[in-house]
Design a protein around this motif. Structure first.
Motif, PDB file in Angstrom:
ATOM      1  N   ALA A 107     -11.092  -1.852   4.387  1.00  0.00           N
ATOM      2  CA  ALA A 107     -10.070  -2.258   5.361  1.00  0.00           C
ATOM      3  C   ALA A 107      -9.107  -1.108   5.636  1.00  0.00           C
ATOM      4  N   PHE A 108      -8.703  -0.401   4.570  1.00  0.00           N
ATOM      5  CA  PHE A 108      -7.794   0.726   4.730  1.00  0.00           C
ATOM      6  C   PHE A 108      -8.459   1.860   5.509  1.00  0.00           C
ATOM      7  N   ALA A 109      -9.721   2.136   5.218  1.00  0.00           N
ATOM      8  CA  ALA A 109     -10.460   3.189   5.936  1.00  0.00           C
ATOM      9  C   ALA A 109     -10.619   2.841   7.409  1.00  0.00           C
ATOM     10  N   SER A 110     -10.894   1.571   7.691  1.00  0.00           N
ATOM     11  CA  SER A 110     -11.004   1.145   9.093  1.00  0.00           C
ATOM     12  C   SER A 110      -9.672   1.308   9.813  1.00  0.00           C
ATOM     13  N   PHE A 111      -8.582   0.957   9.121  1.00  0.00           N
ATOM     14  CA  PHE A 111      -7.260   1.112   9.726  1.00  0.00           C
ATOM     15  C   PHE A 111      -6.937   2.581   9.988  1.00  0.00           C
ATOM     16  N   LEU A 112      -7.266   3.453   9.045  1.00  0.00           N
ATOM     17  CA  LEU A 112      -7.027   4.888   9.246  1.00  0.00           C
ATOM     18  C   LEU A 112      -7.849   5.425  10.423  1.00  0.00           C
ATOM     19  N   SER A 113      -9.086   4.978  10.545  1.00  0.00           N
ATOM     20  CA  SER A 113      -9.922   5.391  11.677  1.00  0.00           C
ATOM     21  C   SER A 113      -9.331   4.896  12.990  1.00  0.00           C
ATOM     22  N   LEU A 114      -8.858   3.656  12.991  1.00  0.00           N
ATOM     23  CA  LEU A 114      -8.200   3.109  14.180  1.00  0.00           C
ATOM     24  C   LEU A 114      -6.975   3.946  14.536  1.00  0.00           C
ATOM     25  N   VAL A 118      -6.374   6.058  18.000  1.00  0.00           N
ATOM     26  CA  VAL A 118      -5.188   5.750  18.820  1.00  0.00           C
ATOM     27  C   VAL A 118      -4.393   7.033  19.046  1.00  0.00           C
ATOM     28  N   LEU A 119      -4.252   7.816  17.992  1.00  0.00           N
ATOM     29  CA  LEU A 119      -3.557   9.098  18.090  1.00  0.00           C
ATOM     30  C   LEU A 119      -4.270  10.046  19.058  1.00  0.00           C
ATOM     31  N   ILE A 120      -5.586  10.094  19.006  1.00  0.00           N
ATOM     32  CA  ILE A 120      -6.338  10.950  19.929  1.00  0.00           C
ATOM     33  C   ILE A 120      -6.108  10.516  21.376  1.00  0.00           C
ATOM     34  N   VAL A 121      -6.179   9.221  21.636  1.00  0.00           N
ATOM     35  CA  VAL A 121      -5.970   8.723  23.005  1.00  0.00           C
ATOM     36  C   VAL A 121      -4.565   9.071  23.476  1.00  0.00           C
ATOM     37  N   PRO A 158     -13.135   3.102  23.678  1.00  0.00           N
ATOM     38  CA  PRO A 158     -14.070   2.217  22.971  1.00  0.00           C
ATOM     39  C   PRO A 158     -14.023   2.390  21.453  1.00  0.00           C
ATOM     40  N   ALA A 159     -13.794   3.599  20.970  1.00  0.00           N
ATOM     41  CA  ALA A 159     -13.674   3.817  19.522  1.00  0.00           C
ATOM     42  C   ALA A 159     -12.465   3.064  18.975  1.00  0.00           C
ATOM     43  N   VAL A 160     -11.372   3.062  19.733  1.00  0.00           N
ATOM     44  CA  VAL A 160     -10.188   2.304  19.328  1.00  0.00           C
ATOM     45  C   VAL A 160     -10.526   0.820  19.235  1.00  0.00           C
ATOM     46  N   LEU A 161     -11.215   0.299  20.240  1.00  0.00           N
ATOM     47  CA  LEU A 161     -11.580  -1.119  20.238  1.00  0.00           C
ATOM     48  C   LEU A 161     -12.539  -1.454  19.095  1.00  0.00           C
ATOM     49  N   TYR A 163     -12.891   0.132  16.189  1.00  0.00           N
ATOM     50  CA  TYR A 163     -12.198   0.171  14.907  1.00  0.00           C
ATOM     51  C   TYR A 163     -11.140  -0.926  14.789  1.00  0.00           C
ATOM     52  N   ALA A 164     -10.548  -1.356  15.897  1.00  0.00           N
ATOM     53  CA  ALA A 164      -9.618  -2.492  15.846  1.00  0.00           C
ATOM     54  C   ALA A 164     -10.370  -3.746  15.413  1.00  0.00           C
ATOM     55  N   HIS A 165     -11.535  -3.952  15.994  1.00  0.00           N
ATOM     56  CA  HIS A 165     -12.360  -5.102  15.621  1.00  0.00           C
ATOM     57  C   HIS A 165     -12.806  -5.001  14.161  1.00  0.00           C
ATOM     58  N   GLN A 166     -13.220  -3.817  13.755  1.00  0.00           N
ATOM     59  CA  GLN A 166     -13.670  -3.615  12.385  1.00  0.00           C
ATOM     60  C   GLN A 166     -12.519  -3.792  11.394  1.00  0.00           C
ATOM     61  N   THR A 167     -11.336  -3.315  11.741  1.00  0.00           N
ATOM     62  CA  THR A 167     -10.163  -3.495  10.882  1.00  0.00           C
ATOM     63  C   THR A 167      -9.838  -4.970  10.743  1.00  0.00           C
ATOM     64  N   TYR A 168      -9.907  -5.693  11.847  1.00  0.00           N
ATOM     65  CA  TYR A 168      -9.663  -7.140  11.816  1.00  0.00           C
ATOM     66  C   TYR A 168     -10.667  -7.828  10.901  1.00  0.00           C
ATOM     67  N   ARG A 169     -11.938  -7.494  11.059  1.00  0.00           N
ATOM     68  CA  ARG A 169     -12.981  -8.101  10.223  1.00  0.00           C
ATOM     69  C   ARG A 169     -12.791  -7.749   8.751  1.00  0.00           C
ATOM     70  N   ASP A 170     -12.510  -6.477   8.469  1.00  0.00           N
ATOM     71  CA  ASP A 170     -12.348  -6.045   7.084  1.00  0.00           C
ATOM     72  C   ASP A 170     -11.111  -6.679   6.448  1.00  0.00           C
ATOM     73  N   THR A 171     -10.034  -6.796   7.209  1.00  0.00           N
ATOM     74  CA  THR A 171      -8.813  -7.420   6.698  1.00  0.00           C
ATOM     75  C   THR A 171      -9.036  -8.899   6.440  1.00  0.00           C
TER      76      THR A 171
END
Length: 175
Positions: A107-114, A118-121, A158-161, A163-171
């Motif tokens: 969950a933490f790794a997914s959040f960091l990727s998100l 977001v920072l790149i965008v 799309p990468a943001v979306l 990882y947002a979905h993955q963070t939600y699932r992992d959390t």
């Protein structure tokens, strides 16, 4: 016929496989852009080599074109790479953790990727705005650089979306 409570919940919630399908479609179209840029880069290089060797007239802007096209390939291919699981991960240490710790770590790794995407965008948009103000372009071909910075931002959405979905699932899994 009345709708039961479970049918209402099923109708209102979006199934994870459906969301994954949307991501797959977006990634497919973005990957087509990356493939087209790769093929165009290949064509430019081949034409440059042939014209330099046969006609003794190399294309002047080959480096500029190849650089810009490589940027398009890398940025528009990222969402498909994430979905295919072809990005760099260091899992050999995580597999040694107990199951609960692994869930929290994922969950933490997914959040960091998100956060990273977001920072790149965000920074790509700011950078593109500054490129528009300065009118910066490539050295030999004078290709404006701002559209490509905006392209990076668009390609990373799309990468943001994902990882947002993955963070939600992992959390949700941690709970």
């Amino acid at each position: 016929m009345p709708v039961t409570k479970s049918e209402k919940n099923t109708a209102q919630t979006v199934r994870p496989e459906r969301v994954r399908g949307w991501f797959e479609k977006i990634a497919y179209w973005f990957n087509l852009v990356a493939v087209a840029a790769l093929l165009l880069m290949f064509a430019v290089m081949v034409v440059d080599i042939l014209s330099a060797k046969i006609l003794n007239m190399p294309i002047v802007a080959t480096v500029d074109l190849a650089s810009v096209l490589a940027l398009v390939v890398a940025s528009f291919g990222v969402s498909r790479t994430i979905l295919a699981g072809r990005h760099i991960e260091v899992e050999f240490i995580v597999t040694l953790f107990p199951r609960g710790v692994r869930k929290v770590f994922n969950a933490f790794a997914s959040f960091l990727s998100l956060a990273f995407f977001v920072l790149i965008v965000w920074r790509s948009i700011l950078y593109a705005n500054s490129l528009v103000e300065t009118g910066e372009s490539s050295l030999t071909a004078h290709i404006p650089m701002a559209p490509f910075a905006y392209g990076i931002a668009i390609a990373c959405i799309p990468a943001v979306l994902i990882y947002a979905h993955q963070t939600y699932r992992d959390t949700k899994e941690v709970r």
